[in-house]
Write an enzyme that holds these catalytic residues in place. Structure first.
Site, mmCIF file in Angstrom:
data_model
loop_
_atom_site.group_PDB
_atom_site.id
_atom_site.type_symbol
_atom_site.label_atom_id
_atom_site.label_comp_id
_atom_site.label_asym_id
_atom_site.label_seq_id
_atom_site.Cartn_x
_atom_site.Cartn_y
_atom_site.Cartn_z
ATOM 1 N N LYS A 17 0.858 -1.188 0.000
ATOM 2 C CA LYS A 17 0.000 0.000 0.000
ATOM 3 C C LYS A 17 0.895 1.240 0.000
ATOM 4 C CE LYS A 17 -4.191 1.298 2.478
ATOM 5 N NZ LYS A 17 -4.791 1.196 3.811
HETATM 6 C C1 E4P Z 1 -8.013 1.940 3.951
HETATM 7 O O1 E4P Z 1 -7.323 1.580 3.047
HETATM 8 C C2 E4P Z 1 -7.855 3.262 4.583
HETATM 9 O O2 E4P Z 1 -6.590 3.382 5.160
HETATM 10 C C3 E4P Z 1 -8.939 3.468 5.594
HETATM 11 O O3 E4P Z 1 -10.170 3.055 5.026
HETATM 12 C C4 E4P Z 1 -9.016 4.882 6.116
HETATM 13 O O4 E4P Z 1 -10.176 5.004 6.921
HETATM 14 P P1 E4P Z 1 -10.421 6.267 7.888
HETATM 15 O O5 E4P Z 1 -10.620 7.461 7.059
HETATM 16 O O6 E4P Z 1 -11.644 5.901 8.660
HETATM 17 O O7 E4P Z 1 -9.195 6.374 8.754
#
Ligand code: E4P
Length: 216
Positions: free
Chosen positions: A85
């Protein structure tokens, strides 16, 4: 639309995985930081991956291309099926292209517009993660951004898979599925909220009560 669990909590992930409808898990540094600091991150991520058995996204924390690539190498030594990622910054795009050229799957994160998603796809991203909740938090219509992204994907025939991320409510989940996201990554709490319905509970209670009147 496939469902991933957006969590680094092993108990939540194991429970969600045991329900049989989860195809993957996404983690990020903030989710990992909520867990017990005495737990080694590598072993936690390996346990998470074993629990789900499918897609596991692990985020790099370097902001330079070389550092991202070094981290990717390290993560792939932990388990070769990892999806790396990578944040949507210029150095990240270079890293995505280099990883894509080696057929290493990437998930480009922190996308807030369809244009950013289009650029990430052209850099070779396997997955593009469009954040919903964080857009809504600042009064911007996240559904518009997701609809634009899905429309562009249909028109252009792009291959990267769209992940709807930063999901906050069961309504978000419904909207993502209607828009045509390939995947939604959903916090455990929202998955549980989406399962629960008072009429299901009341209906079951009534069936079970009536079942006691039956001769078996
Ligand atoms: C997933 O890949 C993201 O990091 C995550 O959904 C972020 O979510 P948040 O905005 O609730 O922190």
């Amino acid at each position: 639309m496939q469902l991933y669990v957006d969590s680094a909590n092993l108990t939540e992930i194991q429970h969600a995985a045991s329900l049989g409808f989860i195809s993957g898990v996404t983690t990020n540094p903030s989710l990992l930081a909520k867990e017990d600091p005495s737990i080694d991150i590598r072993s936690l991520i390996l346990d998470i991956h074993k629990s789900v058995g499918g897609h596991t996204s692990v985020e790099v924390i370097s902001t330079e291309t070389d550092g991202m690539l070094r981290e990717a190498d390290e993560i792939l030594k932990w388990f070769p099926e990892a999806t790396i990622k990578i944040p949507f910054i210029p150095a990240g795009l270079t890293a995505v292209r280099k990883l894509a050229d080696q057929n290493i799957p990437t998930n480009v994160t922190l996308l807030f517009t369809a244009t950013q998603a289009l650029i990430a796809a052209n850099a070779g991203a396997t997955y593009v993660s469009l954040f919903m909740g964080r857009l809504d938090d600042i009064g911007t219509d996240s559904l518009q951004a997701l609809n634009d992204t899905c429309e562009i994907w249909d028109t252009q025939g792009l291959e990267s898979l769209i992940i709807a991320a930063s999901i906050r409510t069961p309504i978000h989940l419904l909207e993502c599925a209607k828009a045509g996201a390939h995947i939604a990554t959903v916090p455990y709490k929202v998955l549980m909220q989406s399962i629960k319905h008072p009429l299901t509970d009341a209906g079951l209670a009534s069936f079970l009560k009536d079942a006691t009147k039956l001769k078996m």
